[in-house]
Design a protein around this motif. Structure first.
Motif, short mmCIF file in Angstrom:
data_model
loop_
_atom_site.label_atom_id
_atom_site.label_comp_id
_atom_site.label_asym_id
_atom_site.label_seq_id
_atom_site.Cartn_x
_atom_site.Cartn_y
_atom_site.Cartn_z
N GLY A 195 5.01 -1.51 4.53
CA GLY A 195 4.50 -1.41 5.90
C GLY A 195 3.01 -1.26 6.03
N ILE A 196 2.27 -1.16 4.93
CA ILE A 196 0.81 -1.03 5.02
C ILE A 196 0.22 -2.35 5.52
N ARG A 197 -0.66 -2.26 6.54
CA ARG A 197 -1.28 -3.46 7.10
C ARG A 197 -2.80 -3.36 7.15
N GLY A 233 -9.74 4.92 -0.52
CA GLY A 233 -8.41 4.32 -0.42
C GLY A 233 -7.39 5.06 -1.26
N ARG A 234 -6.15 4.58 -1.19
CA ARG A 234 -5.05 5.28 -1.86
C ARG A 234 -5.15 5.24 -3.38
N ASP A 265 6.54 -5.98 -2.22
CA ASP A 265 6.96 -7.15 -1.45
C ASP A 265 7.04 -6.89 0.05
N LYS A 266 6.86 -5.63 0.47
CA LYS A 266 6.95 -5.30 1.90
C LYS A 266 5.60 -4.98 2.50
N ILE A 267 4.55 -5.37 1.82
CA ILE A 267 3.20 -5.15 2.34
C ILE A 267 2.92 -6.21 3.41
N ASP A 272 -5.97 -7.90 4.90
CA ASP A 272 -4.79 -8.16 4.07
C ASP A 272 -4.82 -7.21 2.87
N PRO A 273 -3.98 -6.17 2.87
CA PRO A 273 -3.99 -5.22 1.74
C PRO A 273 -3.66 -5.87 0.41
N SER A 274 -2.80 -6.90 0.42
CA SER A 274 -2.45 -7.55 -0.85
C SER A 274 -3.66 -8.22 -1.47
#
Length: 806
Positions: free
Chosen positions: A400-402, A420-421, A442-444, A451-453
């Motif tokens: 859920g991180i956006r 950041g984390r 896979d749920k990012i 875009d966190p990815s």
């Protein structure tokens, strides 16, 4: 050039007044000021034309026409650039200065209007008309009140400016003519040229005084506000000075008492901690720069708080603190086996890493990604790896991180900024080589905040993460010693660039035997302990445990299995709390009293073969499952009906299967006119569940040919593979997961594409012992296996209405 010395402006009041003036007068433009009647002021004249005009006036009777120019920047204004109403002045005194300029003392006498301009050499003469002077003989109550208001407001403005003296107050009180009062106040109000000229052109003294009163009221408000602002600023300055003085006194007192200076102690403490942190030269240099700024800054300012927070983060990060790895491979294997059953591939990869690490201590940390259905132990496996190699463990959830700032932090310019984390996790562990788990990669997500990815690309690249940059820190931090472990349920949503940086390790679901072993070794002891029971008070029989797995859970992992075991333990704990004596034995016969009736039943009847019913295999996020396909013929004109919430790809597989069947009717000895009178209906049960993919192609073709040829399909045979129009069987994915799903469903023979034989190596031996894997190339081989050796079956009601058999 005509200029004024505003500090020497003086307004006077005379009783004498000349009654006659020459009608033609030399003209002298002035700027920056409007001259009123009864004004006495010095003028510095530098323009050649104005000097000539003054010379002419002095040579005659001393009179000249004074008008203001509209544009103050013009050096030689034209007639249309001058106001037509001005004041006739008399030169009382003239003094020529060494630099060529002339200083004159001029007295304003009366207002006049220019009727005509007459040019003489380089200056102008003007024909003027004297404007009448209105004298107010009797002052009404309104006019008297107006004059009093003007005098009071004038006194206020002079008071704000610090110019109110007894002499000035006496002059104001002595004026009893509204016109003279208006001129006197207007000449000292610091009005704009346009406003002063407008007042000059008003003939009626009462109206002129009213206009002056309006402007005076506005000026009073402005002056009052200005005085208030200056007072507030002065008070703030005084307060800051007082605080600074008191603070310095406190420091001096503390020094005398030997208590030391708190601020100096704080700065010195930061300096020692920076040295102790053993950070890189670049980071230490930046820390010292920020410390110097803090030392020179007011301790109560907002910026000093920001710098303190930044220094705290730099000091607390583990720049050079590492935990010592346990490089005993055998001990690490024992720890891994004690925490998890099976998962040999993952364990071997960790033991390989330890072996290489033992031979090469400077190797970089791996980037592993565990992919598998929920409940197979991906997250708990990360903790076990940390224990096995004696490293700290930190976990963050990416689901859920956006916001990209969640990964790389915020700039320090933002209020409440923080790293950041990733750096938060490093600070939490206190070492620079922890096992860092990122769950649910896979749920990012991504939106307008970034875009966190994409922000993870740098951190998860062993060639780049030695110089990872966080927005808040604005320094490079070495992540090359970190062992990153990511988890995902699906590979497809992971961006390809990120996927390329990771080593994928697939975790399939568990078989019934594996679930039984896991329940005995891990789940039951843990739930007995967590529910306050003792091992001697409750006993699970093998039959009861098997029934829980088969009838009450249907999953690839063991999460729901543990919930059912926990429910039994809770009910047992209640019985003991109510006074019943144990021990309590959980048997298949009394299992329903604990868990209720069974929750899962086979979707279809598998006891006997049936016409038009084949068994396919599907891969889902929760593991492999069996997929039943039904086909029947009904009266119609050869149309294809597909139901069961099937996706586009699966519908195309059904059409391909139908085309193959229709193209080979003669081969299978079926009348070619069959489809002229019948529609084909293909249905996949569990219609509420979306289904898609090409791997059910041969299962659909088998069900369709079964109903056309009126031959039953073996119930213990499952098949997976894509079909072509020529009957070729193409490879599919997820064979291991499908095989485990088939085993759970009691399948004994699995038909799969020949090109998938390489996938058999990943399938455990105990699965191969219970299921016969048959590779096929063509649909004919599938039909031989599906229809071979079938016993006589009961007539299917649907097939009995489908028409004559082939």
């Amino acid at each position: 050039m005509a200029e004024t010395d505003k500090d020497d402006l003086i307004s006077i009041i005379e009783d004498e007044k000349r009654e006659t003036f020459p009608s033609i007068l030399p003209l002298m433009p002035v700027r920056d000021i409007v001259i009123y009647s009864d004004m006495l002021l010095p003028l510095f004249i530098g323009r050649e034309k104005s000097v000539q005009a003054v010379d002419e006036a002095v040579a005659k009777d001393g009179y000249l026409m004074l008008v203001t120019q509209k544009d103050q920047t013009l050096e030689n204004p034209k007639p249309d650039q001058l106001y037509t109403v001005g004041t006739i002045g008399r030169i009382l005194r003239m003094l020529k200065l060494p630099d060529g300029r002339v200083k004159v003392l001029v007295q304003g006498l009366t207002k006049a209007r220019i009727l005509k301009f007459m040019k003489r050499k380089s200056w102008y003469r003007v024909h003027v008309d004297i404007l009448p002077t209105v004298v107010v003989k009797e002052l009404s109550i309104e006019v008297q009140a107006l004059m009093r208001n003007v005098k009071e407001n004038s006194a206020k403005i002079l008071s704000f400016r610090g110019e109110l003296t007894g002499e000035v107050g006496a002059i104001l009180d002595s004026i009893d003519d509204p016109g003279k009062l208006a001129d006197l106040v207007a000449s000292n109000l610091r009005l704009k040229i346009e406003e002063s000229q407008m007042i000059l052109e008003i003939i009626d003294p009462t109206e002129r005084l009213k206009k002056v009163n309006q402007m005076l009221s506005r000026e009073v408000e402005l002056s009052s506000m200005q005085a208030k602002i200056q007072s507030n600023v002065r008070d703030e300055i005084v307060k800051n000075q007082r605080d600074y003085f008191l603070r310095e006194q406190m420091r001096a007192i503390h020094r005398e008492l030997g208590d030391g200076d708190d601020r100096a102690q704080e700065i010195e403490s930061y300096r020692k901690q920076i040295k102790k942190a053993k950070m890189p030269a670049e980071a230490e240099k930046e820390a010292m720069v920020q410390l110097k700024r803090l030392e020179q800054m007011h301790p109560e300012s907002a910026e000093s708080t920001v710098i303190r927070t930044y220094l705290d983060w730099i000091i607390d990060l583990p720049w050079s603190k590492s935990s010592k790895d346990r490089l005993d491979v055998k001990e690490a294997k024992r720890v891994l086996d004690a925490g998890h059953y099976g998962l040999e591939k993952v364990k071997d990869r960790i033991l390989e890493y330890l072996s290489v690490r033992k031979l090469n201590p400077k190797m970089k940390g791996p980037i592993l990604c565990f992919v598998g259905p929920p409940g197979v132990g991906k997250t708990s496996l990360g903790k076990a790896i940390a224990r096995a190699i004696n490293r700290k463990f930190v976990r963050i959830s990416l689901g859920g991180i956006r916001d990209e700032a969640e990964i790389r932090g915020h700039r320090r310019t933002y209020i409440g900024a923080m790293p950041g984390r990733i750096l938060q996790g490093m600070k939490q562990t206190g070492t620079n080589n922890p096992v860092f788990m990122m769950d649910e990669i896979d749920k990012i997500g991504a939106d307008f905040r970034g875009d966190p990815s994409a922000a993870l690309l740098e951190a998860l690249d062993p060639e780049q993460n030695s110089a990872f940059s966080d927005h808040y820190l604005n320094l490079t931090f070495d992540l090359s010693h970190v062992m990153f472990i990511l988890t995902a349920n699906l590979i497809d949503p992971i961006p390809s660039a990120l996927l390329d940086r990771m080593e994928i390790i697939s975790l399939s679901g568990y078989t019934t035997e594996e679930k039984t072993a896991i329940a005995k070794s891990y789940l039951i002891p843990r739930q007995v302990r967590e529910n306050g029971l003792k091992s001697r008070q409750i006993h699970f029989s093998p039959g009861a445990l098997l029934k829980i797995i088969t009838d009450y859970t249907f999953e690839a992992g063991v999460r729901n299995l543990e919930r059912e075991i926990a429910a039994i333990c809770r009910k047992t704990a209640r019985k003991i709390a109510e006074g019943q004596k144990g021990p309590f034995s959980i048997e298949p016969e009394n299992l329903s009293s604990y868990l209720g009736p069974p929750k899962y039943f086979p979707e279809m009847d598998q006891e006997s073969a049936q016409i038009g019913l084949s068994t396919g295999l599907a891969w889902t996020q929760a593991g492999g499952e069996v997929l039943y396909v039904e086909a029947t013929l009904i009266g119609g004109k050869g149309e294809l009906i597909i139901t069961g919430q099937i996706g586009d790809v699966m519908q195309e597989s059904a059409r391909a299967a139908l085309s193959y069947a229709r193209a080979n009717l003669a081969k299978y000895q079926v009348e070619e006119t069959l489809f002229e009178h019948h529609d084909i209906h293909i249905h996949v049960p569990a219609g509420a569940t979306p289904k898609d993919g090409p791997s059910a192609g041969i299962a659909m073709a088998t069900a369709l040919l079964s109903v056309i040829r009126q031959k039953p399909v073996r119930a213990d045979v499952a098949m997976t593979g894509e079909i072509t129009l020529r009957g070729r069987v193409l490879p599919i994915g997820g064979l291991k997961e499908k095989a485990l799903g088939a085993l759970r469903a009691g399948i004994r023979t699995l038909v799969f594409p020949e090109k998938n034989q390489r996938d058999l190596e990943e399938i455990p031996d105990y699965v191969k012992e219970k299921i016969r894997f048959v590779p096929v190339k063509h649909m004919d081989e599938v039909l031989d296996l599906a229809f071979d050796g079938t016993q006589q079956v009961e007539e299917d009601p649907a097939s009995s209405e489908s028409g004559d058999p082939a």
